[in-house]
Design a protein around this motif. Sequence first.
Motif, PDB file in Angstrom:
ATOM      1  N   PRO A  11      37.708  44.399  52.617  1.00  0.00           N
ATOM      2  CA  PRO A  11      36.424  44.801  53.201  1.00  0.00           C
ATOM      3  C   PRO A  11      35.684  45.784  52.297  1.00  0.00           C
ATOM      4  N   TRP A  12      34.358  45.868  52.475  1.00  0.00           N
ATOM      5  CA  TRP A  12      33.526  46.728  51.632  1.00  0.00           C
ATOM      6  C   TRP A  12      33.973  48.180  51.672  1.00  0.00           C
ATOM      7  N   SER A  13      34.432  48.653  52.820  1.00  0.00           N
ATOM      8  CA  SER A  13      34.866  50.050  52.901  1.00  0.00           C
ATOM      9  C   SER A  13      36.044  50.311  51.961  1.00  0.00           C
ATOM     10  N   ARG A  14      36.944  49.358  51.867  1.00  0.00           N
ATOM     11  CA  ARG A  14      38.094  49.539  50.960  1.00  0.00           C
ATOM     12  C   ARG A  14      37.694  49.351  49.500  1.00  0.00           C
ATOM     13  N   ARG A  15      36.724  48.478  49.255  1.00  0.00           N
ATOM     14  CA  ARG A  15      36.220  48.336  47.880  1.00  0.00           C
ATOM     15  C   ARG A  15      35.620  49.656  47.409  1.00  0.00           C
ATOM     16  N   LEU A  16      34.883  50.311  48.305  1.00  0.00           N
ATOM     17  CA  LEU A  16      34.281  51.605  47.950  1.00  0.00           C
ATOM     18  C   LEU A  16      35.361  52.651  47.691  1.00  0.00           C
ATOM     19  N   LYS A  66      25.329  34.823  42.419  1.00  0.00           N
ATOM     20  CA  LYS A  66      26.262  35.854  41.954  1.00  0.00           C
ATOM     21  C   LYS A  66      26.569  35.675  40.473  1.00  0.00           C
ATOM     22  N   TRP A  68      36.213  44.113  36.350  1.00  0.00           N
ATOM     23  CA  TRP A  68      36.044  43.580  37.705  1.00  0.00           C
ATOM     24  C   TRP A  68      35.725  42.083  37.646  1.00  0.00           C
ATOM     25  N   GLY A 123      38.710  40.087  45.536  1.00  0.00           N
ATOM     26  CA  GLY A 123      37.698  40.863  46.233  1.00  0.00           C
ATOM     27  C   GLY A 123      37.288  40.308  47.566  1.00  0.00           C
ATOM     28  N   GLU A 124      37.630  39.057  47.833  1.00  0.00           N
ATOM     29  CA  GLU A 124      37.160  38.429  49.066  1.00  0.00           C
ATOM     30  C   GLU A 124      37.906  38.912  50.297  1.00  0.00           C
TER      31      GLU A 124
END
Length: 165
Positions: free
Chosen positions: A110-115, A45, A95, A106-107
């Motif tokens: 969840p990815w849906s909320r990041r989007l 990363k 970011w 960010g950990e």
Amino acid sequence: MSIALWWPAFTLGAWGTLFFDQGLTVWAASVGALVVVLIQPRGRKRLWKALALLVPSLWVVLLFVVVDDTSDLLTGILTLAGLIAAVLGLPVTIWVLARVVWPEFGEDIPWSRRLIVLGAVLLIAVASFFLGANQSRFLTCGDFTISGNSEPPGCTPGPPDILFE
């Protein structure tokens, strides 16, 4: 990210260009973030973050390397690279800095909320561009003058709007 992105998007809409200070601000922030990323422990990363943060520096280097009598195609490519560096580089820089200063940021999301967050930032950028392109409907030339900005093409003549004083 939204706070940092709205002004470049607005100026792109109002003046049709990004100002030099916006590009250099992205460059300075990305170099600072790059130093922080490079002193972190090694990892995959880390490499991707470093590469993303190098985009604004690549743009600055290209500006020094390319001579003034270049072709229109090369000038267009450099302009596009500058636009990408400013528009994409700024949110990526913010970011990365947020993740460095606050690793849990960010950990736990969840990815849906990041989007959803990224979508909100994109929506604000598009809205800011739209507001800039339509500034004559709610701002006057005086609003720009009193704020220390130049008057964009097509601004509405008049003194500053009392709501924004």
